[in-house]
Every structure is written in C-alpha cells, then in structure tokens.
Design an enzyme around this catalytic site. Structure first.
Site, mmCIF file in Angstrom:
data_model
loop_
_atom_site.group_PDB
_atom_site.id
_atom_site.type_symbol
_atom_site.label_atom_id
_atom_site.label_comp_id
_atom_site.label_asym_id
_atom_site.label_seq_id
_atom_site.Cartn_x
_atom_site.Cartn_y
_atom_site.Cartn_z
ATOM 1 N N ASP A 1 -9.024 -4.719 -6.082
ATOM 2 C CA ASP A 1 -8.647 -3.806 -4.993
ATOM 3 C C ASP A 1 -9.707 -2.720 -4.830
ATOM 4 O OD1 ASP A 1 -7.456 -2.012 -3.226
ATOM 5 O OD2 ASP A 1 -5.456 -2.274 -4.087
ATOM 6 N N SER B 1 0.827 -1.197 0.000
ATOM 7 C CA SER B 1 0.000 0.000 0.000
ATOM 8 C C SER B 1 0.873 1.263 0.000
ATOM 9 C CB SER B 1 -0.963 -0.036 1.197
ATOM 10 O OG SER B 1 -1.975 0.937 1.072
ATOM 11 N N HIS C 1 -7.419 -5.375 -1.628
ATOM 12 C CA HIS C 1 -6.202 -4.669 -1.213
ATOM 13 C C HIS C 1 -5.245 -5.609 -0.488
ATOM 14 C CE1 HIS C 1 -3.906 -1.073 -0.651
ATOM 15 N NE2 HIS C 1 -3.914 -1.183 0.661
#
Length: 803
Positions: free
Chosen positions: A742, A669, A776
């Site tokens: 995601d 991330s 994610h």
C-alpha cells in the site's frame, strides 16, 4: 502554558511497542468465491469510447480487466514517490489496452486497428486534427511508440523499445500532426547501478530550524543508491519523431524531464526539468526544478524559473514562487502563472492569497501582474474571445468555489462573477464547461458568439438527471438543450463535428448497459452507435432503489438499496452497509442525494455489490456526513457516524426489509477507518470488514483527511478518533484486509497489522489478510477473487448465520 501529554497516551506508546513483536499467522493459498461470482468477475469489461478532437470518430478501446499475480510480482522499484517497473522503464502499469476499433460517427463504419497478437498497449492519444492515433506498446524488451491511421486503421512502429515513461507520459503530439516528442532511454546509459554489498556508512538526514510539516508519503528515496537508481531510470533524451518518414532527431540534452509543452506559435517549448539536490522527505514533484523555454532545436531561450526544494510547504498550502505555469491560449508565446501572496500558508490572514502573472515573448521584460486573487487560485480556462478567461478561486475555510470572467488584457476591468457556490452543493452545480481544441492544440471553451455550453450531472432529490445547457456570458441567461429522462441515465459526451444540432450521449438504465448514441436536439431522437451487451445477464433480477432517511439531528441522508433476485416483500434479510464518510460545512448540502438509482449496475473487481449475489441486502453509498466547522468537525466524528448508521438501520427495519440483529458494516480506506470506529463505539453491527484503512492517527501526526490540527496541537482528538486506541472496545468480529505494498499516504500496511495485534491482545475476534504485491486498491485476479471469498465467508459466519 505547555500542554501535558495525557497518561493514556503514554500507555499507548508502551502498548504499541509491546504489540509490535507479536507474530502473524502463516501464509494460505488463494481462495475462490462461488463459481457464479467468478464467472461475473471474469466477464470481459465493456470497451472504453474515446471521442476524436473534432467529434467525428470514436475509438473503442478494449482492455484487460485484471492482471495476474505473476505480473504484479515482477520486480519493482520504489523511488521518490513512484513505482517503476525496470522491465519497461516506466511507471508501474496495472491496466493494459488490448485492441482498438475506429468507428465513424457519420456513417457508423468501423475499422479494426492492426496490432500484434497479445499486444499490451498504453492509453491511445489522438493527434490534434484526429487524423492519427499514437500509443505505447509494452514488450519484454521495453516500450515502443506506435502510430495508427484513422482512415485506414493501418499501424506502424515508430521506434524501437526505447521509450522512457517513468516520470513523463512517454510522448506528446505536436500541433502539426506530423511530429511527436518522445522521451527516450539514453542509448549509452549502460547497466543499472549495483547496490553496494557493504555500506559506506550510516544514512543521515538533518534539519535545523526548518518547519517541514509533510504528509506521510511513501516510496521515498532512502539513500544515495536510491538516488543513483532514480537518475538511471528517469533520465531521458527528448526526440522529435516524424510519423510520416519515421526519422527522428534529438531535442536538447539528457535530463530528468517531467514535460515539454509546445507554445501556440509552435516554435518554443516550456520544459520542466528536475535537478539535484533530491529529497528523502517528499516525492519528486516537490524536488528542485527549473522551468526553461527552448527553441525547437533544444537551445535555451530563457530560464524562466529556478525553483528550490519544496519541503517546507505549509499543510494544505502551496509552494512559493511561480506555479501552474503554462502558455496562454490564442497568443503565440505568452506565459501565464500564479504566485502566492501569503507565503503559501492557508492559515495566514491576508487580503489576497495569490496573484496572476504574465510574461510575453521574447521574455526580456519584467513579469507583469494581471490581478490579485482573494482566495486560492484553482484554475483558468480560456474563451474564444481574445483575452477573456474564466478564473476559479477556492476558499478552503468555507469549501467554496467562485468563478469569474476576466480579461487579462484589461486588468483594470472588474472581474464578473459567473458561478459562486459550495464545492459540495450538487443541486445548484451549473455543470462543467464544454471545450474545443484549436488547430494549435489549445483547449478553449466552446463558444458561439456570446454563448458557452455547460454539461452537468443534474443532481436532484430524486437522483441525477444529466443535462446540457447553453449560457449567455453577458446576461447569464441559460437555455436547456438536453436533459436525461426521469427513468434512465443519459449524459452528454460531445457535439458531433461542428454541428450544434447533434450530440453524442451515453445512455443506460437499470436493465440496459451503457451504450453510445447519436442524439438529435431538434427531433429528440437517438440512433445507436454501439451495442454493448450486459456482461452479467444472470443478475438482471436484482432490485435497486434510492432510500431516504433522516438522522436524529435533522440531517437528511440517503443510500442505494440493492435486494437479491427473487426477493419477496416482507422477507427480512441480513444487511451490509457500505460507506465512506465525507465532510461538510452545511447540513443542507450534506444531505443532498448523490448518484442515480437508474444507472446500470456493474459487478467488477472486489466490489461490495457482490454481497447481493449471496442473499444479502446491501445499502451502498450510505451517507455518513461529518458536518461542522472545518477545523473542529472531527471533535464529533464518532457521534455523527454512529448516528448516521443508526438512522440507516432504523429506516430499513421500519420497511420490514432487514433483520436488525444481522447487520454488517464495511468500507475501504477512510471507510475502513469508519468501520473500525463504529465497531468500537456502538453495538449496532454483528461484524465488520475494513479494507486498506488507517487506524492509529498518531502515525499521521500532521493531519489526516481534512483534519488541520496536528497531533501536538490536539493530542486528545487524535486519540479519540483512532480505533487503535479503543481496540479493547472492538468486541464484534472484524476482518482486516490490506495490500502489503500500500502506497497511499497514511494507510501504511502496519496500520492493519497493529490493529490486529491490539484486538488479539484483548481476546476479541479478528482476521488479518495481507495481500502480496497489492497496493491501496487490489488489482491481481487472484487477489480480487480471494478478497471476495474472504468477505463472503466472514459475514456468512458472523452475520448471516448469527444466532
């Protein structure tokens, strides 16, 4: 004077369009890492312990660690910021519990809860008095509501497969311990809406003089068909279920209900109902909605608030009108809430940002203001003494949190400051307040006369040493009741029943997995409640230590160093640095040690810790602080992360542990964003791994992370920190991994695709791995093992075996 757009920005636009048409490579079968890693990943996880409200029982909940890719590939609907599994009529679930055991804290006896073989279960919830446990069971026909008896372990099915758990939690306990409120699928709703084969016309959105600076939300409604699907799957009928007789009755009519919260008196419900018009710009929790007060039969007693669509909320601001509405504890039926005094705009200069309001039953009078709050309201906790509460405010400019003791019944009495510190100051963190539950189901602070209890992490320069304190509300004097030893990690979980002499703790060390204990505060002795075994005993030889070092600007840094089993002193190993940048206003706070070197190490999922099994040294949680004014700190983002990385490598090189020519870097991330920037702006690393990142900040034009300036206010900084704009400088091999589904704000899958195209266009080395059906984070067993295999192969090729 208007700002001109830089020529480089124009070049980027054309490059972006050109690179968008480049093809991707073909799909490959899933890979496996080495067998010893597969065995560790597949080891059953330790059960989760859930303590009963009275602290007299412990529920040990077993769960499956990973679903299959076949499960993740099931049909899914993306609606209004949610992901709905039509099969279950619920939010997508990627973790299921598989079995429950009830353990008596008093005598250690256990009872296995009787369940159907292969059951897939939701999170279990205790009744207010702890005599019963309710949970959801997921079946191929829908979701059922089940009940377990704490004393006997016997279970029964309370409903058929009719529970609706899309937008609500599916059910909630009522305070009488006999009834539940269940959100159910409408009995006569029929088949799902069918998508039109031929469009009626174009999908149109229009704006006129509305300032709607919204995050880059994903999975939003797109068209009228999505609206019909949203209505179909989220509309529910609230039912009151008698867990003894099994009977049920309807409460109110059908609606899109987020929750129905029972008043302390038990005879009223505060109901959150979503209504049209919906929005294609924001998730469901910003939709038009009403807050209604019902009686127990579902009859409207009072329409408390009718709140409009909140799509004009300022960046990092709050909606106008009532928010954080709830029942006041220890009063039969009194509402408490806050309202913004600054239009919800954190940039507006005002003496006070919020006001605390109240309204008494029967809700005929005008609401009364209790007090004004200087900074943004951040929560309220009720004390045992009627009218007393802790109220928390947050100053975003300083990242500062202040807690006051107030009396809502004496608004003229000056608030008493209790805690006042930076949200990042772990060394001076007083800990969290300990709570207890009342017979009416209200969570209030545990209080003995003038004393309350605080449980904290006990952060220090040598690592965390959790503690339990009692504090006097009048004098603010503190007495330490318990603190973890210097060579282990032991944290307070709860008191045992009404006793203040015994507590439940969770103890672990480098070599001992976490287990629960009865701890005598008087005798300083512990008695084991559980005996969980090491799930990966083959890794007990791994070495772990806290490493401290200093950046060139004087900021103190740290990280946890892992060395493989059998490491010999003086041997120089390839190194992996894994990090996630965080933002701070104060350099002294930025350098504080976070975590403990004495905790047990779990090797789970696609964790970077597995690199240690492959002969690497790993510096995990390497601090990458970005320090400065909250509005301008990103001006030096690149310089600061490069400096932090250099300090870490120099330290480990000076210790004779690593080969500085064989260093890889990775992150997930925002850590992936960091990784790509490091490869673009320095030559410290041989290769990198970037998972689920965002690399082109022009795709998040209204801000990212804690950046408060928009793209149009400061295009230069968006260009400067975007690795995509510097793709021509990324001359070290980079592995890009991203979930194709995601849904995290800003990290669209296109981010990794575009960076890969840009790097490829400049003749550099990159590999793009797009994981089907993953978000994610990655959940399917096949995906997890494949990610580990990809990471090992990449760094083995470009770091470990580097010439």
């Amino acid at each position: 004077m208007k700002k001109t757009i830089p020529a480089s920005f124009i070049v980027f636009i054309f490059a972006f369009i050109f690179l968008s048409i480049l093809p991707l490579s073909a799909q490959e079968p899933y890979k496996l890492p080495p067998k010893e890693v597969v065995d560790i990943v597949d080891a059953p996880p330790l059960p989760r312990a859930i303590i009963s409200p009275k602290g007299d029982f412990m529920l040990l909940a077993e769960y499956e660690s990973m679903p299959s890719i076949a499960y993740m590939a099931q049909p899914l609907l993306r609606l209004a910021g949610m992901r709905i599994t039509p099969l279950y009529n619920s939010r997508q679930q990627t973790l299921f519990y598989t079995g429950f055991t009830i353990k008596s804290i008093k005598d250690g006896s256990t009872k296995r809860i009787a369940l159907p073989e292969g059951a897939k279960l939701g999170y279990p919830r205790w009744s207010v008095d702890g005599s019963k446990i309710a949970f959801l069971r997921y079946t191929d026909k829908g979701i059922e509501l089940w009940l377990a008896d704490t004393k006997t372990g016997n279970t029964k099915n309370l409903t058929g497969p009719i529970i609706n758990a899309t937008i609500s939690s599916g059910f909630t306990w009522l305070q009488d311990n006999r009834h539940l409120l269940a959100y159910t699928v409408l009995a006569d709703r029929g088949n799902p809406p069918q998508e039109p084969e031929v469009p009626v016309g174009p999908n149109i959105q229009e704006t006129e003089r509305k300032f709607s600076k919204v995050w880059t939300y994903q999975d939003l409604l797109k068209d009228p068909y999505d609206e019909k699907l949203f209505d179909y799957y989220t509309t529910s009928q609230i039912m009151e279920v008698d867990v003894i007789s099994g009977s049920s009755r309807k409460i109110g009519g059908p609606g899109v209900y987020l929750y129905a919260d029972q008043s302390p008196s038990g005879n009223l419900l505060l109901v959150y109902r979503i209504k049209k018009p919906y929005s294609y710009s924001v998730p469901y929790y910003y939709f038009t909605h009403t807050l209604e007060i019902w009686d127990r039969d579902g009859k409207l007693v009072h329409l408390f608030a009718d709140l409009p669509l909140a799509d004009e909320v300022p960046m990092r601001g709050v909606p106008t009108g009532p928010r954080s509405v709830g029942w006041r504890a220890l009063k039969p039926a009194t509402l408490i809430w806050v309202e913004a005094l600054d239009g919800g705009d954190p940039e507006k200069k005002v003496p006070n940002r919020d006001k605390l309001m109240t309204l008494f039953s029967p809700f005929k009078e005008k609401p009364k203001e209790i007090l004004k709050i200087q900074h943004r309201y951040s929560g309220i906790s009720w004390l045992k003494t009627e009218g007393n509460a802790f109220i928390i405010e947050y100053d975003w400019r300083r990242r500062w949190r202040t807690t006051y003791l107030i009396n809502v019944d004496e608004p003229d009495k000056a608030p008493k400051k209790i805690f006042d510190l930076s949200i990042h100051d772990r060394y001076n963190d007083p800990g969290r307040t300990v709570y207890t539950i009342t017979p009416a189901g209200e969570w209030i602070l545990l209080q003995d006369k003038d004393w309350i209890y605080l449980s904290g992490s006990g952060a220090s320069p040598t690592g965390d040493r959790p503690f339990l304190d009692r504090m006097n509300l009048k004098t603010l004097e503190k007495k330490r009741l318990f603190q973890c030893g210097a060579k282990s990690y032991e944290s307070f979980i709860d008191f045992v029943g009404k006793s203040r002499n015994q507590i439940i703790t969770r103890f672990e060390s480098k070599s001992e997995p976490p287990n629960y204990f009865l701890y005598s505060l008087r005798k300083k002795e512990r008695k084991a409640l559980t005996d969980f075994k090491d799930p990966a005993p083959q890794l007990t030889g791994i070495k772990k230590q806290l490493i401290k070092y200093t950046r060139e600007d004087g900021v103190e840094l740290s990280g946890t160093l892992y060395l493989p089993p059998g490491y010999k002193e003086g041997e120089r190993l390839p190194l992996v640095i894994w990090a996630y940048p965080r933002e701070y206003s104060d350099p002294k706070v930025a350098g504080q040690v976070r975590g403990s070197p004495h905790r047990f190490t779990f090797y789970r999922g696609y964790s970077q810790l597995f690199f240690v099994t492959q002969g690497y040294a790993l510096l995990d949680g390497a601090q990458m602080p970005v320090v400065g004014d909250p509005k301008t700190m990103n001006d030096t983002f690149v310089d600061q992360i490069v400096s932090s990385a250099k300090a870490a490598i120099d330290k480990l090189d000076s210790m004779g542990i690593i080969d500085p020519e064989r260093v890889g870097v990775g992150g997930h991330s925002y850590g992936a964003f960091m990784t790509a920037n490091l490869l673009a702006h320095c030559d410290l690393f041989a290769a990198g791994i970037a998972r689920s990142g965002a690399y082109n900040r022009t795709l998040t034009p209204f801000g990212f992370q804690n950046e408060r300036r928009t793209l149009w206010e400061n295009p230069e900084i968006y260009f400067k920190v975007s690795p995509f704009m510097h793709a021509h400088k990324i001359n070290e091999p980079i592995l890009l991994i991203h979930g194709e589904a995601d849904n995290n704000s800003g990290t669209f899958p296109i981010q990794s695709r575009r960076l890969y195209h840009a790097i490829k266009g400049h003749g550099a080395t990159a590999r793009l791995v797009m994981l089907p059906h993953e978000s994610h984070g990655y959940r399917a067993r096949e995906s997890v093992l494949h990610v580990l295999a990809e990471m090992f192969e990449w760094l083995d090729k470009y770091v470990k075996k580097r010439n």
